[in-house]
Design an enzyme around this catalytic site. Structure first.
Site, PDB file in Angstrom:
ATOM      1  N   GLN A  24      -4.340  -1.003   9.505  1.00 40.34           N
ATOM      2  CA  GLN A  24      -4.380  -2.195   8.932  1.00 40.34           C
ATOM      3  C   GLN A  24      -5.061  -3.270  10.064  1.00 40.34           C
ATOM      4  OE1 GLN A  24      -3.635  -3.126   5.919  1.00 40.34           O
ATOM      5  NE2 GLN A  24      -3.885  -5.533   6.217  1.00 40.34           N
ATOM      6  N   ASP A  55     -10.829   3.046   3.847  1.00 35.25           N
ATOM      7  CA  ASP A  55     -11.326   1.583   3.979  1.00 35.25           C
ATOM      8  C   ASP A  55     -12.762   1.434   3.761  1.00 35.25           C
ATOM      9  OD1 ASP A  55      -9.498  -0.456   4.305  1.00 35.25           O
ATOM     10  OD2 ASP A  55      -9.023   0.075   6.439  1.00 35.25           O
ATOM     11  N   LYS A  88       0.725  -1.262   0.024  1.00 39.81           N
ATOM     12  CA  LYS A  88       0.035   0.025   0.032  1.00 39.81           C
ATOM     13  C   LYS A  88       0.794   1.265  -0.004  1.00 39.81           C
ATOM     14  CE  LYS A  88      -3.723  -2.255   2.134  1.00 39.81           C
ATOM     15  NZ  LYS A  88      -4.523  -2.730   3.413  1.00 39.81           N
TER      16      LYS A  88
HETATM   17  N1  GUN Z   1      -6.938  -6.335   6.505  1.00 45.38           N
HETATM   18  C1  GUN Z   1      -7.285  -7.358   5.492  1.00 45.38           C
HETATM   19  N2  GUN Z   1      -7.658  -6.468   4.450  1.00 45.38           N
HETATM   20  C2  GUN Z   1      -7.756  -5.192   4.911  1.00 45.38           C
HETATM   21  C3  GUN Z   1      -8.353  -3.954   4.346  1.00 45.38           C
HETATM   22  O1  GUN Z   1      -9.041  -3.893   2.984  1.00 45.38           O
HETATM   23  N3  GUN Z   1      -8.343  -2.969   5.139  1.00 45.38           N
HETATM   24  C4  GUN Z   1      -7.556  -3.019   6.217  1.00 45.38           C
HETATM   25  N4  GUN Z   1      -7.484  -2.088   7.013  1.00 45.38           N
HETATM   26  N5  GUN Z   1      -7.090  -4.193   6.999  1.00 45.38           N
HETATM   27  C5  GUN Z   1      -7.302  -5.266   5.982  1.00 45.38           C
END
Ligand code: GUN
Length: 290
Positions: free
Chosen positions: A92, A115, A48
């Site tokens: 995350q 998100d 990311k």
């Molecule tokens: N953990 C697995 N997928 C995601 C996501 O799309 N966003 C976040 N913040 N954590 C995750």
């Protein structure tokens, strides 16, 4: 379906939007927060950060120890909420057990929740308001369906998995009225009786259960479109690292039956990151009324 290729196209579009914002003196900023040292999360977060930099954004990752208290994390979120250079905040998941994820998500300003996990954004998606943020994985899947001209109107769409990150928002997206939606949706989960009876009816089958080889060829209707959201690491003595990433779908079997199928890797995963960048640019655009 080549998710890596489409993700590259989306990232090029995003980079053009970033350049336009920079002309106006706005640099879209995404801050990713990683608590603890879960190896899979570290890989996702690295991807990311790299992608946001490549798109010309200001990408920062804040890494906190696994012992971080909930109060410390909430204080950080509040600092990021108040920072005008931060347009998107992503914490995350999963978080260490002393931290309640819902409490953290509720603290993020909805307009910075790229998100799409905040209750305000979840509610907007369900109502059909388009001024919120749609979670990145369902948004990426919808874009893939569009790119490959999959007819969703009136289609039987079966989703397996009821997570807040994928399954529930995916179903919410496909039941909306409008392009790339208007589907008849069935949401299956671990308590579903006779899963195969549902999957065999699907024109579009979206699998987000986190179980290797959950979907096999005999469960798929000939000609169906199959989207595999699984990210399972399995042992593989023939690989250099001793492990290999596989989805929830038996790819080699199902590809013979399906008309379209996403691979793992290079399917849904790259689209998730691309849509995160898309959401962050939207957040920056909205912050200046663009
Ligand atoms: N953990 C697995 N997928 C995601 C996501 O799309 N966003 C976040 N913040 N954590 C995750």
């Amino acid at each position: 379906m080549d998710g890596a290729l489409l993700a590259q196209k989306v990232r090029t579009e995003v980079a053009a939007d970033v350049a336009a914002l920079r002309q106006r003196g706005v640099v879209p900023g995404l801050t990713v927060v990683l608590v603890g040292d879960d190896p899979a999360s570290a890989v996702y977060v690295g991807g990311k950060e790299k992608a946001s930099r490549e798109a010309g954004m200001a990408g920062e990752t804040i890494r906190l120890p696994a012992t971080t208290s909930q109060a410390e994390l909430l204080a950080l979120v509040e600092r990021l909420n108040a920072d005008d250079s931060v347009h998107g905040i992503l914490v995350q998941m999963p978080l260490p057990k002393q931290i309640d994820p819902d409490t953290v998500i509720n603290h993020i300003l909805p307009q910075k929740d790229v998100d799409g996990f905040h209750p305000v954004n979840v509610g907007k998606l369900l109502i059909g308001h388009t001024d919120g943020f749609v979670p990145c994985t369902p948004a990426g899947i919808q874009r893939l369906l569009g790119e490959y001209a999959v007819r969703t109107t009136g289609a039987e769409c079966v989703v397996i998995g009821r997570s807040t990150i994928v399954g529930k928002p995916m179903a919410a997206l496909m039941i909306q009225s409008g392009p790339l939606a208007d589907a008849t949706v069935t949401l299956c989960h671990s308590r579903t009786r006779d899963l195969a009876a549902h999957t065999r009816r699907a024109d579009i089958l979206i699998v987000a259960a986190g179980r290797t080889r959950l979907v096999t060829a005999e469960m798929v209707k000939p000609g169906a479109v199959v989207i595999d959201v699984g990210m399972n690491r399995i042992d593989d003595p023939t690989s250099r690292t001793g492990t290999r990433l596989v989805g929830d779908v038996d790819f080699d079997g199902v590809r013979r039956v399906a008309s379209l199928i996403t691979p793992v890797p290079r399917g849904v995963g790259p689209m998730t990151i691309a849509m995160l960048l898309r959401n962050t640019v939207r957040a920056a655009q909205r912050s200046v009324g663009a």
